[in-house]
Write a protein that holds these residues in place. Structure first.
Motif, PDB file in Angstrom:
ATOM      1  N   VAL A   1       0.855  -1.176   0.000  1.00 12.23           N
ATOM      2  CA  VAL A   1       0.000   0.000   0.000  1.00 12.23           C
ATOM      3  C   VAL A   1       0.892   1.227   0.000  1.00 12.23           C
ATOM      4  CG1 VAL A   1      -0.249  -0.049   2.528  1.00 12.23           C
ATOM      5  CG2 VAL A   1      -1.902   1.215   1.127  1.00 12.23           C
ATOM      6  N   VAL A   2       0.584   2.168  -0.875  1.00  8.63           N
ATOM      7  CA  VAL A   2       1.387   3.381  -1.049  1.00  8.63           C
ATOM      8  C   VAL A   2       0.491   4.590  -0.802  1.00  8.63           C
ATOM      9  CG1 VAL A   2       2.765   4.754  -2.655  1.00  8.63           C
ATOM     10  CG2 VAL A   2       2.855   2.245  -2.750  1.00  8.63           C
ATOM     11  N   ARG A   3       0.930   5.480   0.057  1.00  5.09           N
ATOM     12  CA  ARG A   3       0.177   6.711   0.281  1.00  5.09           C
ATOM     13  C   ARG A   3       0.484   7.693  -0.843  1.00  5.09           C
ATOM     14  NH1 ARG A   3       0.258   9.173   6.098  1.00  5.09           N
ATOM     15  NH2 ARG A   3       2.508   9.287   5.722  1.00  5.09           N
ATOM     16  N   LEU A   4      -0.579   8.214  -1.467  1.00  4.24           N
ATOM     17  CA  LEU A   4      -0.433   9.166  -2.564  1.00  4.24           C
ATOM     18  C   LEU A   4      -0.568  10.607  -2.105  1.00  4.24           C
ATOM     19  CD1 LEU A   4      -2.609   7.320  -5.238  1.00  4.24           C
ATOM     20  CD2 LEU A   4      -0.117   7.269  -5.007  1.00  4.24           C
ATOM     21  N   ASP A   5      -1.355  10.836  -1.066  1.00  6.09           N
ATOM     22  CA  ASP A   5      -1.567  12.203  -0.589  1.00  6.09           C
ATOM     23  C   ASP A   5      -2.103  12.143   0.831  1.00  6.09           C
ATOM     24  OD1 ASP A   5      -1.648  14.952  -0.597  1.00  6.09           O
ATOM     25  OD2 ASP A   5      -3.517  15.117  -1.723  1.00  6.09           O
ATOM     26  N   SER A   6      -1.981  13.259   1.526  1.00  2.00           N
ATOM     27  CA  SER A   6      -2.496  13.367   2.887  1.00  2.00           C
ATOM     28  C   SER A   6      -2.947  14.799   3.118  1.00  2.00           C
ATOM     29  CB  SER A   6      -1.417  12.981   3.905  1.00  2.00           C
ATOM     30  OG  SER A   6      -1.942  12.953   5.214  1.00  2.00           O
ATOM     31  N   SER A   7      -4.018  14.961   3.892  1.00 10.21           N
ATOM     32  CA  SER A   7      -4.519  16.294   4.221  1.00 10.21           C
ATOM     33  C   SER A   7      -4.855  16.350   5.702  1.00 10.21           C
ATOM     34  CB  SER A   7      -5.768  16.623   3.400  1.00 10.21           C
ATOM     35  OG  SER A   7      -6.377  17.814   3.866  1.00 10.21           O
ATOM     36  N   PRO A   8      -4.513  17.439   6.361  1.00  7.74           N
ATOM     37  CA  PRO A   8      -4.819  17.535   7.790  1.00  7.74           C
ATOM     38  C   PRO A   8      -6.282  17.821   8.085  1.00  7.74           C
ATOM     39  CG  PRO A   8      -3.770  19.553   7.042  1.00  7.74           C
ATOM     40  CD  PRO A   8      -3.726  18.598   5.884  1.00  7.74           C
ATOM     41  N   ASP A   9      -7.044  18.339   7.093  1.00 10.81           N
ATOM     42  CA  ASP A   9      -8.392  18.806   7.433  1.00 10.81           C
ATOM     43  C   ASP A   9      -9.414  18.716   6.302  1.00 10.81           C
ATOM     44  OD1 ASP A   9      -7.408  20.761   5.776  1.00 10.81           O
ATOM     45  OD2 ASP A   9      -7.388  22.343   7.292  1.00 10.81           O
ATOM     46  N   ASP A  10      -9.108  18.048   5.184  1.00 11.91           N
ATOM     47  CA  ASP A  10     -10.067  17.984   4.079  1.00 11.91           C
ATOM     48  C   ASP A  10     -11.061  16.837   4.210  1.00 11.91           C
ATOM     49  OD1 ASP A  10      -9.729  20.120   2.082  1.00 11.91           O
ATOM     50  OD2 ASP A  10      -7.668  19.397   2.012  1.00 11.91           O
ATOM     51  N   SER A  11     -10.839  15.940   5.159  1.00 16.26           N
ATOM     52  CA  SER A  11     -11.804  14.871   5.444  1.00 16.26           C
ATOM     53  C   SER A  11     -12.160  14.075   4.191  1.00 16.26           C
ATOM     54  CB  SER A  11     -13.069  15.462   6.078  1.00 16.26           C
ATOM     55  OG  SER A  11     -12.777  16.209   7.225  1.00 16.26           O
ATOM     56  N   PHE A  12     -11.137  13.476   3.543  1.00 14.95           N
ATOM     57  CA  PHE A  12     -11.381  12.649   2.363  1.00 14.95           C
ATOM     58  C   PHE A  12     -12.380  11.541   2.695  1.00 14.95           C
ATOM     59  CE2 PHE A  12      -6.718  13.368   0.818  1.00 14.95           C
ATOM     60  CZ  PHE A  12      -7.040  14.654   0.437  1.00 14.95           C
TER      61      PHE A  12
END
Length: 654
Positions: free
Chosen positions: A38-49
């Protein structure tokens, strides 16, 4: 001016460094198969994907609490930084996304939208509402998921916004409101199933069975008064009675139909490659003794899943009115989105699997489908496991058979949270960073290439090709209900054998009333062999119109199975309101527990709309209406038949 190239190079280097950091970081989740990663493509602190979907070129679209993002690709196939496509009013929650042509379809808590050109355009996007009207009882309920059906309809799941209402020692509750959807252009006389005129309204004919009901249920047009805020165009409308459900509409928002009823909170929705529809249903955490574990279900047209009257046969084995589950061992369950895997990219063991994002257990679980009679069973196996607060919520298959997942970080359940979230991909262990695959823009592909049988092995690609062919056929106004008349390229790819279900209720209401024994014999011969629980669906169909003589003959038949069918039909007729019934003016409705459930701000309106100004909105139980309203002769007859059967020799009938 000479510094701009250096700045540009610096930005690229910074992004490359950021991407490498994401790849190198130790993650809070892992896959259980050593052959995968599993590879992380992006991360956001507050966008609540939350929701995630890919197109045939590999673009990714991600929806969250109030935002919709796109991840475009550079020339090497790597993802560029996410780009904001649209920002919705707060608490909108983009729960699911679908792609058709160049358009995006979004399911939010309170409405279904289309964004014309949203797949390829990055400026000037405007959402267009297609379906709305459900009160916002809670952001965890209401509209949830969507998927394209084999015939090109958009299927939509909806949770029960009044999960709290009623006496659960005698479970019985129904919500009532008006559903609004797009009208078609040709007005005709408005008639109900019974042939009764609807005074003051006109019906809109879209060329198929209209309205929410299975038959022509009255596809009405309602024009709001000019001084009422936000209602600036005509909408087709239909009264709705029910709880959670699955609906279907055309891609232009017309021809709303009910597909299945009696669900509590179905979040995921997907078809397999043979046209079977699956969903999941959250348990009722307030009363786990009655409504747990969670449910994984094979949903057929016309099926009724009994919430809140019942849950599953393992809880109430004496019940004869609850269909079998695909899996009834999910435990306490908060499943969210789900997908179907039938691609050749991952090992064969993953093919013909349902993939479910399980917030509660912090897993992506897979369920290999095993045919069992007319339905399926599946045992749960963990594909991805989260640690601590890492909880999978969104999932889809794309980019040549890879699995894309959104991960939320939450310590506990919350109403409308702002949370840290990741976008990740599950792929082969040896997959390079560029994730090579045969990217193609299907809207630009020749029709003959779309029907190439070489693509049969990868369902994610084949499914997209089918939808593109259906889209082109509709642009040419071809009749998809008669595939043998279509040009050969269309015949080579469009699925066969998937038609509108013809309900047993198409028999005229007075058919065989003078000779009910002949009717019983015909019903024996007409059971649909391909349907899940055909006897239940037949009883539901027969309960849509008055047939007291036939029902009495069935309730008193010598054959116990026929008596059971008669009892179910009488009970359904008395206690399950027609999905599109107009309530009697004297029928009481209790208001929602919070007033703001009725006042909703939509993305394409400047001001909130109060649903109560557009029709009656509220909750009720059949028992409440039975006490208040005068009973018809038919109701008294059916009630008497049920009293008779309390003395039946068979336990299940009693």
């Amino acid at each position: 001016m000479f510094h701009r190239p250096l700045i540009f190079v610096g930005l690229i280097a910074s992004f490359a460094s950021f991407a490498s950091t994401l790849l190198a970081e130790e993650l809070d989740y892992h896959v259980t198969d050593p052959n995968l990663k599993v590879v992380r493509l992006d991360s956001s602190p507050d966008d609540s994907f939350l929701s995630v979907r890919t197109d045939s070129t590999g673009r990714i679209f991600v929806g969250g609490r109030r935002t919709l993002y796109a991840y475009d690709l550079d020339e090497s196939g790597r993802y560029l930084p996410r780009k904001l496509l649209y920002e919705f009013p707060d608490h909108t929650w983009v729960n699911d996304i679908e792609v058709r042509g160049d358009d995006l379809y979004l399911v939010t808590v309170s409405a279904v939208y289309r964004i014309p050109g949203g797949r390829v355009n990055r400026k000037g996007l405007k959402p267009e509402r297609l379906l709305w009207g459900v009160p916002n009882g809670h952001v965890h309920q209401c509209f949830h998921a969507c998927t394209w059906g084999p015939e090109g309809d958009l299927y939509i799941s909806m949770g029960d916004p009044l999960w709290y209402y009623g006496d659960f020692t005698r479970p019985d509750h129904w919500g009532h409101w008006t559903m609004f959807y797009k009208p078609s252009a040709k007005p005709v006389d408005a008639r109900r199933v019974t042939g009764v005129e609807l005074p003051g309204h006109s019906r809109v004919d879209d060329g198929k069975s209209g309205g929410v009901g299975n038959a022509a249920a009255g596809n009405r047009v309602l024009q709001q008064e000019p001084d009422q805020a936000g209602f600036q165009q005509q909408w087709a409308s239909i009264p709705y009675n029910g709880v959670g459900a699955v609906f279907r509409i055309r891609p232009d928002g017309t021809n709303l139909r009910s597909y299945a009823r009696g669900l509590r909170n179905p979040c995921g929705l997907c078809f397999d490659r043979n046209g079977n529809l699956f969903t999941n249903d959250n348990d009722h955490e307030g009363i786990p003794s009655l409504y747990a574990p969670g449910r994984l279900m094979h949903v057929t047209e016309g099926s009724y899943w009994s919430w809140p009257r019942g849950w599953m046969t393992s809880k109430t084995p004496d019940r004869a009115d609850i269909p079998a589950m695909v899996n009834d061992e999910m435990g306490r369950a908060v499943p969210v989105l789900q997908a179907y895997y039938a691609d050749s990219y991952l090992p064969e063991t993953y093919r013909n699997n349902l993939l479910v994002a399980r917030w509660c257990r912090r897993t992506v679980s897979r369920f290999p489908l095993e045919p069992t009679g007319k339905t399926f069973t599946a045992k749960e196996q963990v594909l991805l496991e989260g640690l601590d607060q890492a909880r999978p919520v969104g999932i889809c298959v794309g980019r040549g058979g890879r699995i894309f997942v959104t991960i939320c970080y939450m310590a506990q359940n919350e109403g409308s949270p702002t949370y840290r979230s990741d976008l990740a991909v599950i792929t082969r262990q040896e997959d390079p960073e560029t994730m090579p695959f045969a990217a193609v823009d299907l809207t630009q592909v020749e029709l003959a290439e779309l029907s190439n049988p070489a693509h049969q092995g990868d369902w994610s690609r084949r499914q997209a090709e089918i939808q593109e062919v259906v889209r082109r056929a509709e642009l040419l106004q071809l009749d998809l209900t008669q595939p043998e008349t279509l040009p050969l390229p269309f015949q080579n790819i469009l699925p066969t054998g998937h038609h509108e279900r013809k309900p047993f209720d198409e028999m005229p209401a007075d058919a065989f009333e003078d000779n009910p024994q002949a009717a019983i014999q015909q019903l024996r011969q007409s059971t649909a062999s391909t349907e899940l629980a055909p006897e239940l669906i037949r009883c539901l169909d027969l309960a849509q119109t008055p047939r007291p003589q036939l029902t009495a003959a069935r309730c008193r038949a010598a054959d116990a199975s026929i008596r059971m069918g008669g009892v179910l039909t009488a009970g359904f007729r008395l206690t399950i309101p027609p999905v599109d019934a107009e309530l009697h003016p004297d029928a009481p409705l209790a208001p929602h527990q919070k007033e703001e459930a009725n006042i909703i701000r939509y993305a394409d309106e400047e001001q909130p709309i109060d649903l109560r100004k557009l029709g009656r909105v509220g909750n009720y139980t059949v028992a409440e209406h039975w006490k208040v309203l005068q009973h018809t002769d038919e109701q008294e007859c059916l009630f008497g038949l049920l009293l008779e059967r309390l003395g039946d020799e068979h336990d299940k009938i009693r």
